[in-house]
Design a protein around this motif. Structure first.
Motif, mmCIF file in Angstrom:
data_model
loop_
_atom_site.group_PDB
_atom_site.id
_atom_site.type_symbol
_atom_site.label_atom_id
_atom_site.label_comp_id
_atom_site.label_asym_id
_atom_site.label_seq_id
_atom_site.Cartn_x
_atom_site.Cartn_y
_atom_site.Cartn_z
ATOM 1 N N PHE A 1 2.424 8.655 -12.250
ATOM 2 C CA PHE A 1 1.609 8.192 -13.373
ATOM 3 C C PHE A 1 2.267 8.547 -14.702
ATOM 4 N N GLY A 2 2.759 9.779 -14.809
ATOM 5 C CA GLY A 2 3.350 10.213 -16.067
ATOM 6 C C GLY A 2 4.675 9.555 -16.380
ATOM 7 N N LEU A 3 5.450 9.207 -15.334
ATOM 8 C CA LEU A 3 6.795 8.693 -15.551
ATOM 9 C C LEU A 3 6.890 7.174 -15.435
ATOM 10 N N LEU A 4 6.070 6.559 -14.569
ATOM 11 C CA LEU A 4 6.211 5.128 -14.297
ATOM 12 C C LEU A 4 4.961 4.323 -14.592
ATOM 13 N N GLY A 5 3.848 4.994 -14.953
ATOM 14 C CA GLY A 5 2.656 4.251 -15.322
ATOM 15 C C GLY A 5 1.612 4.186 -14.221
ATOM 16 N N TRP A 6 0.391 3.808 -14.619
ATOM 17 C CA TRP A 6 -0.737 3.848 -13.678
ATOM 18 C C TRP A 6 -0.662 2.755 -12.619
ATOM 19 N N LYS A 7 -0.050 1.608 -12.939
ATOM 20 C CA LYS A 7 0.028 0.537 -11.947
ATOM 21 C C LYS A 7 0.864 0.961 -10.744
ATOM 22 N N VAL A 8 2.014 1.566 -11.020
ATOM 23 C CA VAL A 8 2.874 2.031 -9.935
ATOM 24 C C VAL A 8 2.180 3.148 -9.155
ATOM 25 N N ALA A 9 1.531 4.078 -9.869
ATOM 26 C CA ALA A 9 0.864 5.198 -9.204
ATOM 27 C C ALA A 9 -0.261 4.714 -8.299
ATOM 28 N N LEU A 10 -1.084 3.785 -8.784
ATOM 29 C CA LEU A 10 -2.198 3.290 -7.979
ATOM 30 C C LEU A 10 -1.708 2.469 -6.794
ATOM 31 N N THR A 11 -0.670 1.665 -7.011
ATOM 32 C CA THR A 11 -0.130 0.871 -5.909
ATOM 33 C C THR A 11 0.471 1.781 -4.848
ATOM 34 N N TYR A 12 1.180 2.815 -5.294
ATOM 35 C CA TYR A 12 1.745 3.785 -4.357
ATOM 36 C C TYR A 12 0.633 4.493 -3.580
ATOM 37 N N LEU A 13 -0.447 4.856 -4.283
ATOM 38 C CA LEU A 13 -1.587 5.500 -3.634
ATOM 39 C C LEU A 13 -2.168 4.605 -2.548
ATOM 40 N N ALA A 14 -2.373 3.321 -2.876
ATOM 41 C CA ALA A 14 -2.968 2.394 -1.922
ATOM 42 C C ALA A 14 -2.083 2.209 -0.693
ATOM 43 N N PHE A 15 -0.790 1.981 -0.929
ATOM 44 C CA PHE A 15 0.114 1.752 0.195
ATOM 45 C C PHE A 15 0.362 3.039 0.984
ATOM 46 N N GLY A 16 0.440 4.176 0.286
ATOM 47 C CA GLY A 16 0.638 5.441 0.982
ATOM 48 C C GLY A 16 -0.532 5.767 1.900
ATOM 49 N N LEU A 17 -1.749 5.562 1.414
ATOM 50 C CA LEU A 17 -2.922 5.776 2.262
ATOM 51 C C LEU A 17 -2.931 4.802 3.431
ATOM 52 N N ALA A 18 -2.507 3.556 3.173
ATOM 53 C CA ALA A 18 -2.475 2.559 4.252
ATOM 54 C C ALA A 18 -1.513 2.987 5.352
ATOM 55 N N VAL A 19 -0.338 3.505 4.963
ATOM 56 C CA VAL A 19 0.628 3.979 5.957
ATOM 57 C C VAL A 19 0.023 5.124 6.765
ATOM 58 N N ALA A 20 -0.619 6.074 6.094
ATOM 59 C CA ALA A 20 -1.199 7.229 6.779
ATOM 60 C C ALA A 20 -2.324 6.807 7.722
ATOM 61 N N ILE A 21 -3.199 5.925 7.256
ATOM 62 C CA ILE A 21 -4.346 5.507 8.067
ATOM 63 C C ILE A 21 -3.905 4.685 9.268
ATOM 64 N N VAL A 22 -3.076 3.672 9.018
ATOM 65 C CA VAL A 22 -2.655 2.781 10.100
ATOM 66 C C VAL A 22 -1.756 3.508 11.093
ATOM 67 N N SER A 23 -0.818 4.324 10.594
ATOM 68 C CA SER A 23 0.067 5.053 11.499
ATOM 69 C C SER A 23 -0.724 6.011 12.384
ATOM 70 N N GLY A 24 -1.664 6.746 11.793
ATOM 71 C CA GLY A 24 -2.493 7.644 12.581
ATOM 72 C C GLY A 24 -3.327 6.903 13.601
ATOM 73 N N TRP A 25 -3.868 5.751 13.200
ATOM 74 C CA TRP A 25 -4.685 4.952 14.124
ATOM 75 C C TRP A 25 -3.838 4.467 15.300
ATOM 76 N N ILE A 26 -2.625 3.997 15.026
ATOM 77 C CA ILE A 26 -1.749 3.515 16.099
ATOM 78 C C ILE A 26 -1.400 4.646 17.056
ATOM 79 N N ILE A 27 -1.026 5.802 16.510
ATOM 80 C CA ILE A 27 -0.690 6.945 17.373
ATOM 81 C C ILE A 27 -1.900 7.352 18.205
ATOM 82 N N GLY A 28 -3.093 7.289 17.602
ATOM 83 C CA GLY A 28 -4.303 7.617 18.346
ATOM 84 C C GLY A 28 -4.563 6.653 19.484
#
Length: 353
Positions: free
Chosen positions: A160-187
């Motif tokens: 957020f501080g270096l690249l702006g809120w759009k990049v930070a929010l998009t990273y947050l959304a995709f990062g959570l998606a990777v964590a949720i989907v990857s965990g679900w698949i492993i489960g």
């Protein structure tokens, strides 16, 4: 002996609490004033060096002089704030929240908790054992393990501080998606039998401890302790990362980076992930490199895929997790998470083209 001898100590009141609050507010004001002077400070450093400000070395010195205090100050502010937030959480509370949760909802909750709860490679083993022994499903546990290092408050705050809120929010959304989907698949693969035998035999006999009531002063101290502990450990990596970023910013031609890590080079995303997996760094150390790469024309998705692989699949974390996971389960973990990071890299490149 009088009954007063057995009276429990009461928390500090009035002036002591007010003093801490006023001191904290004053420190935040000073932080803002110093932060506003970083650009003239970097110009002064370049002038003091006697180097031509428009030369490659001048650009590198300016980048280093500006980014080093900026990143350290942002890191300290973010860590202090999250240290206060974390005073409301504990490993026991996290374990209790995740225990008994079904896949799906549990994956979402675990990934979300990963953002605000402390996790690093050194705490992987006790946390993993505690979660598994408490009956937390394996896939839900992996959602937490993926989210905590990759979508942590340091990464988001610095992005957020270096690249702006759009990049930070998009990273947050995709990062959570990777964590949720990857965990679900492993489960869904039902790989509990690939845990080390001694982990599967662990049984939790400890009851949850009652939550401790903390005062405002205690929570402020938790924030300052977090700054002392975390910043004290990662500052060498930050300076090393900024030094690399300064070299890239000053000396690496834009055309070269664009050709290697640009959107047109489709192979750059998997190459970035493969290069990032064996590396060891953290969000604070790698984000200055990300900033310099993007400024030089590298594709955002490619650079963030590299960053994700360095943070979420670091070699030290994998080595420590080997104590509780079999080699086959680690291979599945790397494969699933790596595939998710690849998808994020390509999607980022498509969205920000």
């Amino acid at each position: 002996m009088s009954v007063d001898t057995f009276t429990e100590p009461t928390p500090a009141t009035g002036p002591s609490t007010a003093k801490w609050i006023i001191s904290t507010a004053a420190a935040l004001i000073v932080w803002g004033l110093v932060y506003s002077l970083l650009i003239p400070f970097s110009d002064w450093v370049v002038a003091l060096s006697g180097v031509d400000p428009t030369s490659h070395l001048g650009e590198a010195i300016r980048f280093f002089a500006y980014d080093t205090p900026k990143v350290l100050m942002l890191l300290a502010l973010v860590v202090f704030g999250m240290g206060v937030v974390r005073s409301f959480f504990s490993a026991e509370k996290t374990r209790t929240l995740l225990a008994g949760r079904r896949e799906g909802v549990g994956n979402v909750l675990a990934a979300s908790l990963g953002i605000v709860t402390p996790f690093c490679s050194c705490s992987a083993v006790p946390l993993f054992i505690g979660f598994v022994s408490a009956g937390v499903p394996l896939g839900v546990t992996f959602s937490f393990l993926i989210s905590a290092p990759m979508v942590n408050e340091v990464a988001l705050g610095l992005l957020f501080g270096l690249l702006g809120w759009k990049v930070a929010l998009t990273y947050l959304a995709f990062g959570l998606a990777v964590a949720i989907v990857s965990g679900w698949i492993i489960g869904r693969l039902h790989l509990e039998h690939w845990l080390q035998d001694w982990v599967r035999n662990v049984r939790s006999g400890a009851a949850d401890l009652p939550a401790e009531h903390l005062s405002v002063v205690d929570r402020i101290k938790a924030g300052t302790d977090a700054v002392r502990e975390i910043v004290g450990k990662v500052w060498p990596w930050i300076i090393a990362g900024i030094a690399v970023g300064a070299f890239i910013h000053g000396y690496v031609p834009s055309d070269l980076l664009a050709s290697i890590m640009g959107r047109d080079a489709w192979w750059s995303v998997p190459a970035a992930v493969l290069v990032g997996i064996p590396m060891y760094s953290n969000a604070a150390g790698i984000i200055p490199v990300v900033e310099a790469l993007i400024a030089k024309g590298a594709a955002l998705g490619t650079v963030l895929a590299f960053m994700m692989s360095v943070i979420a699949l670091s070699l030290p974390e994998i080595i420590i997790l080997r104590k509780v996971l079999t080699a086959r389960l680690i291979a599945v973990f790397i494969g699933v998470v790596g595939s998710g990071i690849l998808a994020v890299g390509f999607l980022f490149n498509a969205l920000f083209s």
